[in-house]
Design a protein around this motif. Structure first.
Motif, PDB file in Angstrom:
ATOM      1  N   GLY A   1       0.707  -1.154  -0.043  1.00 18.61           N
ATOM      2  CA  GLY A   1      -0.004  -0.038   0.002  1.00 18.61           C
ATOM      3  C   GLY A   1       0.762   1.228   0.018  1.00 18.61           C
ATOM      4  N   VAL A   2       1.972   1.246   0.571  1.00 14.21           N
ATOM      5  CA  VAL A   2       3.109   2.364   0.588  1.00 14.21           C
ATOM      6  C   VAL A   2       3.389   2.725  -0.853  1.00 14.21           C
ATOM      7  N   MET A   3       3.681   1.443  -1.325  1.00 20.12           N
ATOM      8  CA  MET A   3       4.377   1.719  -2.892  1.00 20.12           C
ATOM      9  C   MET A   3       3.372   2.128  -3.794  1.00 20.12           C
TER      10      MET A   3
ATOM     11  N   GLY B   1       0.831   4.057  -3.189  1.00 17.84           N
ATOM     12  CA  GLY B   1       0.662   5.524  -2.695  1.00 17.84           C
ATOM     13  C   GLY B   1       1.670   6.429  -3.548  1.00 17.84           C
ATOM     14  N   VAL B   2       2.583   5.961  -4.158  1.00 15.45           N
ATOM     15  CA  VAL B   2       3.443   6.802  -5.092  1.00 15.45           C
ATOM     16  C   VAL B   2       3.384   6.566  -6.406  1.00 15.45           C
ATOM     17  N   GLY B   3       2.547   5.315  -6.757  1.00 15.76           N
ATOM     18  CA  GLY B   3       2.428   5.131  -7.947  1.00 15.76           C
ATOM     19  C   GLY B   3       3.393   3.950  -8.511  1.00 15.76           C
ATOM     20  N   ASP B   4       4.070   3.333  -7.499  1.00 14.63           N
ATOM     21  CA  ASP B   4       5.082   2.566  -8.048  1.00 14.63           C
ATOM     22  C   ASP B   4       4.502   0.892  -7.658  1.00 14.63           C
ATOM     23  N   THR B   5       4.062   0.372  -8.842  1.00 21.25           N
ATOM     24  CA  THR B   5       3.187  -0.970  -8.707  1.00 21.25           C
ATOM     25  C   THR B   5       4.032  -2.029  -9.662  1.00 21.25           C
ATOM     26  N   LEU B   6       4.949  -1.793 -10.451  1.00 21.14           N
ATOM     27  CA  LEU B   6       5.257  -2.816 -11.174  1.00 21.14           C
ATOM     28  C   LEU B   6       6.310  -3.859 -10.722  1.00 21.14           C
ATOM     29  N   VAL B   7       7.222  -3.165  -9.625  1.00 17.35           N
ATOM     30  CA  VAL B   7       8.186  -4.231  -9.172  1.00 17.35           C
ATOM     31  C   VAL B   7       7.475  -4.828  -7.903  1.00 17.35           C
TER      32      VAL B   7
ATOM     33  N   LEU C   1       9.871  -5.882   3.312  1.00 12.65           N
ATOM     34  CA  LEU C   1      10.538  -4.969   4.195  1.00 12.65           C
ATOM     35  C   LEU C   1      12.115  -4.426   3.461  1.00 12.65           C
ATOM     36  N   PHE C   2      12.684  -5.499   2.812  1.00 17.76           N
ATOM     37  CA  PHE C   2      13.923  -5.070   2.372  1.00 17.76           C
ATOM     38  C   PHE C   2      13.744  -3.851   1.456  1.00 17.76           C
ATOM     39  N   ARG C   3      12.739  -3.987   0.413  1.00 14.38           N
ATOM     40  CA  ARG C   3      12.737  -3.003  -0.609  1.00 14.38           C
ATOM     41  C   ARG C   3      12.093  -1.607  -0.090  1.00 14.38           C
ATOM     42  N   LEU C   4      11.239  -1.742   1.067  1.00 12.52           N
ATOM     43  CA  LEU C   4      10.908  -0.604   1.856  1.00 12.52           C
ATOM     44  C   LEU C   4      12.004   0.068   2.391  1.00 12.52           C
ATOM     45  N   ILE C   5      12.665  -0.620   3.160  1.00 10.58           N
ATOM     46  CA  ILE C   5      14.009   0.039   3.931  1.00 10.58           C
ATOM     47  C   ILE C   5      14.945   0.555   2.960  1.00 10.58           C
TER      48      ILE C   5
ATOM     49  N   SER D   1      14.114   2.387  -2.738  1.00 13.52           N
ATOM     50  CA  SER D   1      14.036   2.476  -4.065  1.00 13.52           C
ATOM     51  C   SER D   1      12.621   2.943  -4.867  1.00 13.52           C
ATOM     52  N   TRP D   2      11.732   2.411  -4.101  1.00 15.02           N
ATOM     53  CA  TRP D   2      10.303   2.777  -4.438  1.00 15.02           C
ATOM     54  C   TRP D   2       9.881   4.044  -4.561  1.00 15.02           C
TER      55      TRP D   2
END
Length: 476
Positions: A405-407, A409-415, A460-464, A467-468
């Motif tokens: 949901g965080v990602m 929010g910015v429009g980052d959905t592909l990865v 969790l790895f990608r959130l920290i 890059s999103w």
């Protein structure tokens, strides 16, 4: 406090926590009321017998596929609205909303045509028996036929949340749950005598069984869709497209409802990966149904009931995820990436804490929940064992839900979409196929538990890593 995001003023940790809790609470209630509807349907149909329960369980994952695709199609418009609200560009937000209505309705109609076309052979494809296939087709047809209206319900709720209004969608979803109880009560069961405080009353009923369950739920959703769209279109400050709150609609007319190239491209950038991801994931869940089907009617029914019961745990995570999308989306639209990151960490941490608690409750309460959903002892035993395996995965499941949901929010959905469907296809399905022949339904749910822990770890790895924040929509 949402105005603080738009103003550029700093928010203390206490303010961020209070804002997150304020938006999450009604969103959680909306999600819980949604799952309560599934509990109601499952419990009422469960009283009709194992075959009727299996007929609903057989196509339930396929219905989630259609619902999820339609819901994902609306997110591309609501994320753009959240960005415009964060930038205080309300005129552009209304333009996007109007275009979203036309695009969402047409997409829902397209999906309805596909659903009706495959309704008859679908139960056969899924390995159902003759005893359940006819009722499964009927149940599926009623739901997919209503997809154009249901898609507008998703759109209205998403637009209200994007503008920061969580209370109206939450309240209307509670109303939908109550309507579902009333409609199902009269449509599923035949006319019968009931006892209230020692007095016997003749209660009228249509006696439609599985068909009544479908009609009751769809009826409740259609009524809710009408109220949801009315409030979003006429009453919601900032995005209302009719009435006194939308003066610019007079100058645009009907032409303003035609989607423009830029808005559609941005919507597709967000929604297309989500739609593909949901389709692939639900395809995997359908494969799980195929893996479970040879285990027998009891296993099919127990699996369906356990999936419904487990949703009580993860729906709070989806509520917090909705709040995260709004908070991160508005922060990103206001060009405050540091604040978007802070809200990302905070919402994920809150989600993991809440779902850890829900996992403990699920482990303890599994017998009571399964007893509520089905009177059949074999189904209860299979379901309890499955739920207690799944309870261990709830913290990491929360990490994947809220971080997603965080990602968004910015429009980052592909990865994130690739991460989701790769995890379920490359981890869950192979392990489930390997364990099911020897461990039965327990093996299928153990595979699910292992996969959800893996998925949470990679999110969790990608959130920290952060890059999103560099892969969102342009806010220019």
């Amino acid at each position: 406090m949402l105005k603080l995001i738009q103003s550029g003023k700093p928010l203390s940790f206490k303010q961020r926590l209070l804002l997150t809790a304020t938006l999450s609470w009604p969103a959680i209630m909306a999600q819980l009321s949604s799952i309560l509807m599934q509990y109601i349907d499952a419990a009422m149909v469960g009283r009709l017998g194992a075959d009727d329960s299996a007929s609903v369980g057989l196509v339930s994952t396929s219905l989630w596929l259609f619902w999820g695709i339609c819901s994902a199609a609306t997110v591309g418009f609501s994320v753009q609205v959240a960005h415009r609200v964060g930038a205080s560009d309300y005129q552009k937000a209304r333009q996007i909303f109007r275009q979203g209505i036309t695009a969402s309705f047409m997409f829902g109609l397209f999906m309805a045509v596909i659903g009706v076309a495959i309704a008859s052979p679908l139960p056969v494809w899924l390995g159902g028996s003759e005893a359940v296939n006819g009722k499964a087709t009927l149940y599926f047809t009623v739901f997919v036929g209503a997809l154009p209206v249901l898609t507008l319900n998703y759109l209205g709720a998403a637009m209200l949340r994007a503008s920061g209004n969580m209370k109206i969608p939450g309240g209307l979803n509670v109303m939908m749950c109550l309507l579902d109880v009333v409609f199902n009560f009269f449509l599923i069961f035949p006319t019968r005598e009931i006892s209230i405080l020692g007095h016997s009353l003749l209660m009228p009923g249509a006696g439609l069984g599985v068909l009544g369950a479908a009609l009751g739920t769809v009826g409740a959703e259609v009524v809710t869709a009408g109220f949801m769209m009315w409030y979003a279109c006429f009453r919601q400050k900032g995005i209302a497209i009719f009435g006194r709150r939308a003066e610019d609609v007079v100058t645009h007319g009907l032409k303003s409802f035609m989607p423009t190239r830029n808005v559609l491209l941005n919507a597709m950038k967000v929604s297309a990966p989500m739609t593909l991801e949901h389709g692939v994931i639900c395809g995997a869940q359908i494969m799980v149904t195929v893996i479970v089907a040879p285990l027998g009617v009891m296993a099919i029914a127990a699996n369906a009931f356990a999936v419904t019961a487990e949703a009580l745990c993860y729906m709070p995570g989806y509520g917090i995820s909705d709040a995260a999308t709004t908070l991160v989306g508005q922060s990103y639209g206001a060009r405050r990436k540091d604040l978007a990151r802070q809200f990302g960490y905070l919402t994920v941490g809150l989600g993991m804490a809440v779902m850890t608690l829900m996992g403990v409750i699920l482990w303890i309460g599994a017998p009571a929940v399964m007893e509520l959903l089905s009177p059949v002892k074999d189904i209860q035993d299979l379901g309890v064992s499955a739920l207690r395996i799944e309870a261990w995965a709830e913290p990491m499941f929360a990490a994947s839900i809220v971080a997603y949901g965080v990602m968004v929010g910015v429009g980052d959905t592909l990865v994130p979409a690739v991460m989701n469907f790769s995890s379920i296809w490359l981890v869950r399905l192979p392990i489930a196929a390997l364990l099911a022949p020897t461990m039965g339904l327990d093996g299928v749910w153990l595979a699910m538990c292992i996969e959800l822990c893996f998925r949470g770890s990679i999110f969790l790895f990608r959130l920290i890593k952060g890059s999103w924040l560099n892969h969102g929509l342009s806010t220019n």
